[in-house]
Motif scaffolding. Structure first.
Motif, mmCIF file in Angstrom:
data_model
loop_
_atom_site.group_PDB
_atom_site.id
_atom_site.type_symbol
_atom_site.label_atom_id
_atom_site.label_comp_id
_atom_site.label_asym_id
_atom_site.label_seq_id
_atom_site.Cartn_x
_atom_site.Cartn_y
_atom_site.Cartn_z
ATOM 1 N N THR A 345 0.836 -1.197 0.000
ATOM 2 C CA THR A 345 0.000 0.000 0.000
ATOM 3 C C THR A 345 0.870 1.246 0.000
ATOM 4 N N VAL A 346 0.478 2.249 -0.768
ATOM 5 C CA VAL A 346 1.138 3.553 -0.734
ATOM 6 C C VAL A 346 0.718 4.262 0.541
ATOM 7 N N ARG A 347 1.692 4.674 1.356
ATOM 8 C CA ARG A 347 1.384 5.354 2.613
ATOM 9 C C ARG A 347 1.351 6.872 2.443
ATOM 10 N N THR A 348 2.236 7.420 1.628
ATOM 11 C CA THR A 348 2.207 8.856 1.336
ATOM 12 C C THR A 348 2.832 9.068 -0.027
ATOM 13 N N ALA A 349 2.441 10.134 -0.707
ATOM 14 C CA ALA A 349 2.936 10.380 -2.062
ATOM 15 C C ALA A 349 2.990 11.866 -2.338
ATOM 16 N N LEU A 350 3.949 12.243 -3.143
ATOM 17 C CA LEU A 350 4.106 13.626 -3.575
ATOM 18 C C LEU A 350 4.645 13.588 -4.992
ATOM 19 N N GLY A 351 3.748 13.745 -5.979
ATOM 20 C CA GLY A 351 4.166 13.709 -7.369
ATOM 21 C C GLY A 351 4.741 12.368 -7.759
ATOM 22 N N CYS A 352 5.991 12.352 -8.183
ATOM 23 C CA CYS A 352 6.605 11.124 -8.682
ATOM 24 C C CYS A 352 7.298 10.321 -7.597
ATOM 25 N N ARG A 353 7.193 10.731 -6.343
ATOM 26 C CA ARG A 353 7.828 10.014 -5.234
ATOM 27 C C ARG A 353 6.794 9.644 -4.177
ATOM 28 N N GLY A 354 7.124 8.600 -3.413
ATOM 29 C CA GLY A 354 6.216 8.191 -2.358
ATOM 30 C C GLY A 354 6.876 7.236 -1.385
ATOM 31 N N LEU A 355 6.103 6.804 -0.422
ATOM 32 C CA LEU A 355 6.506 5.762 0.518
ATOM 33 C C LEU A 355 5.433 4.685 0.487
ATOM 34 N N GLY A 356 5.866 3.434 0.500
ATOM 35 C CA GLY A 356 4.913 2.346 0.480
ATOM 36 C C GLY A 356 5.321 1.222 1.413
ATOM 37 N N LEU A 357 4.333 0.616 2.055
ATOM 38 C CA LEU A 357 4.572 -0.570 2.875
ATOM 39 C C LEU A 357 4.360 -1.774 1.973
ATOM 40 N N LEU A 358 5.460 -2.436 1.587
ATOM 41 C CA LEU A 358 5.408 -3.516 0.606
ATOM 42 C C LEU A 358 5.998 -4.794 1.165
ATOM 43 N N ARG A 359 5.493 -5.922 0.656
ATOM 44 C CA ARG A 359 6.138 -7.199 0.939
ATOM 45 C C ARG A 359 7.464 -7.235 0.199
ATOM 46 N N LEU A 360 8.527 -7.539 0.898
ATOM 47 C CA LEU A 360 9.864 -7.489 0.298
ATOM 48 C C LEU A 360 9.991 -8.484 -0.845
ATOM 49 N N GLU A 361 9.338 -9.608 -0.722
ATOM 50 C CA GLU A 361 9.423 -10.617 -1.781
ATOM 51 C C GLU A 361 8.913 -10.064 -3.106
ATOM 52 N N GLU A 362 7.857 -9.253 -3.051
ATOM 53 C CA GLU A 362 7.308 -8.661 -4.269
ATOM 54 C C GLU A 362 8.096 -7.428 -4.692
ATOM 55 N N ALA A 363 8.544 -6.651 -3.717
ATOM 56 C CA ALA A 363 9.185 -5.367 -4.022
ATOM 57 C C ALA A 363 10.479 -5.528 -4.791
#
Length: 403
Positions: A345-363
């Motif tokens: 899930t995207v936790r925060t975003a600003l234009g072309c950048r963001g932070l996401g909580l991702l499963r490492l296996e998929e990321a």
């Protein structure tokens, strides 16, 4: 004092260039700009004062607050002002969190102990009978709720908990090319702004503000984030050059690039697992201090040694691999198009950048198959931050091999 202003509105998620005279900043040249500073209107200041302050916070927070009441070693003292003043003695700030009894994140705090002078000087902190106090830089959006929560825990503890947001402001000073590990000697004038008993005012350095006693410190999370401090609201902090004060959105962008969340919105209150949001790597958790609220789950997860999801920096790209400033809303799902499974899930975003909580296996599959649910034209690139401890990635690789 002039502020950088966005050339476009952030509501359209296209404004990433800030102008001072003819200078501009973007996700790329922010790394080489600076030093610049931002007043953090998203943060407020709380004061804890009383003889039970350390004991009270020690039983609540994730970090070891006892360090504020212990004698300092020589390597813990800040550098001195390049003036005839006697040296100040300052304890570095601390990053910590308050959790729910179930071990979920509630609030983050930057704790500061006001500096004091050596015995031969006078000034705030030099009176041994003066009440002990700590200042906390906290999320302004949950200020009232935070105050109520701490007061609920206070019971009979001799500690006053005050909202001093009108008197103090929080600031961040940052620039490109800061190392992940550094010392105050790299920018010594930023390390100390001392109290002024017997100050030679004409000889004060640029590091000294109008009100003496408030300092820039290395950010307690990562040195590469720059310097952080609390300052009286009626002054401009020292070392902020003309035309170098910039909008707080630049600081947000700076954090997104580093992969660091802040506050109870980016780190969802009552939901977030502290270790998944990398709070251990950001020096917010002591695993040696003993009991605190929510400690059992954090300790069990830490000793189990496998964190399958983590907060990561994200880049949003088009099919050609170019960054796109298309609006991506917090809460958007990141999908692995190869498996059609939710990766995070995207936790925060600003234009072309963001932070996401991702499963490492998929990321870190490296297949380029991550997209935003409902915005399949937006590709997602997950980035492994340089500051991550090597063992975090090794844990993921070992877990993937076993799986």
């Amino acid at each position: 004092m002039h502020r950088f202003k966005p050339c476009l509105r952030f509501a359209k998620s296209t404004a990433y260039r800030y102008y001072s005279s003819n200078r501009s900043f973007s996700p790329h040249n922010l790394e080489t700009a600076g030093p610049i500073a931002s007043k953090l209107d998203s943060r407020s200041v709380v004061r804890f004062r009383g003889p039970d302050t350390v004991k009270f916070l020690q039983g609540l927070l994730t970090n070891d607050v006892r360090k504020f009441s212990e004698p300092m070693g020589e390597n813990e003292r800040t550098s001195t002002l390049p003036t005839p003043n006697l040296p100040t003695v300052s304890v570095p700030p601390m990053y910590a969190a308050l959790l729910t009894p179930q071990g979920k994140f509630l609030y983050d705090l930057f704790l500061y102990k006001p500096p004091k002078l050596d015995k031969s000087s006078s000034g705030p902190g030099s009176d041994p009978d003066q009440s002990f106090e700590l200042f906390a830089d906290v999320d302004a959006t949950v200020l009232n709720e935070l105050l109520e929560t701490f007061k609920k825990y206070r019971v009979r503890s001799k500690v006053e908990i005050e909202n001093v947001a009108k008197d103090f402001s929080c600031w961040q000073r940052y620039r490109g090319n800061l190392p992940e590990k550094s010392s105050s000697t790299e920018e010594p004038e930023a390390a100390s702004v001392g109290w002024g008993a017997g100050v030679d005012h004409p000889g004060e350095s640029a590091s000294c503000g109008n009100n003496l006693g408030w300092q820039w410190f290395n950010d307690p999370r990562l040195d590469s984030l720059g310097f952080r401090g609390i300052f009286p609201s009626d002054i401009i902090p020292p070392l902020i050059e003309a035309d170098k004060e910039t909008d707080e959105q630049n600081y947000l962008l700076w954090r997104l690039q580093k992969g660091v969340a802040e506050g109870s919105t980016e780190i969802p209150k009552g939901e977030a697992m502290p270790l998944e949001y990398n709070l251990a790597g950001l020096n917010a958790i002591s695993f040696d201090k003993g009991c605190y609220v929510g400690q059992e789950l954090v300790a069990r997860t830490h000793h189990r040694g496998v964190i399958r999801k983590r907060l990561l920096p994200l880049r949003f790209l088009n099919d050609s691999g170019e960054e796109v400033e298309q609006e991506v809303a917090p809460g958007s799902e990141v999908i692995d198009t190869a498996s059609h499974k939710k990766a995070g899930t995207v936790r925060t975003a600003l234009g072309c950048r963001g932070l996401g909580l991702l499963r490492l296996e998929e990321a870190f599959k490296g297949s380029g198959a991550l997209t935003i649910q409902g915005q399949e034209n937006v590709k997602v690139e997950a980035i492994r931050p340089d500051w991550w401890p090597a063992e975090w990635f090794q844990e993921y690789q070992q877990h993937s091999a076993v799986a």
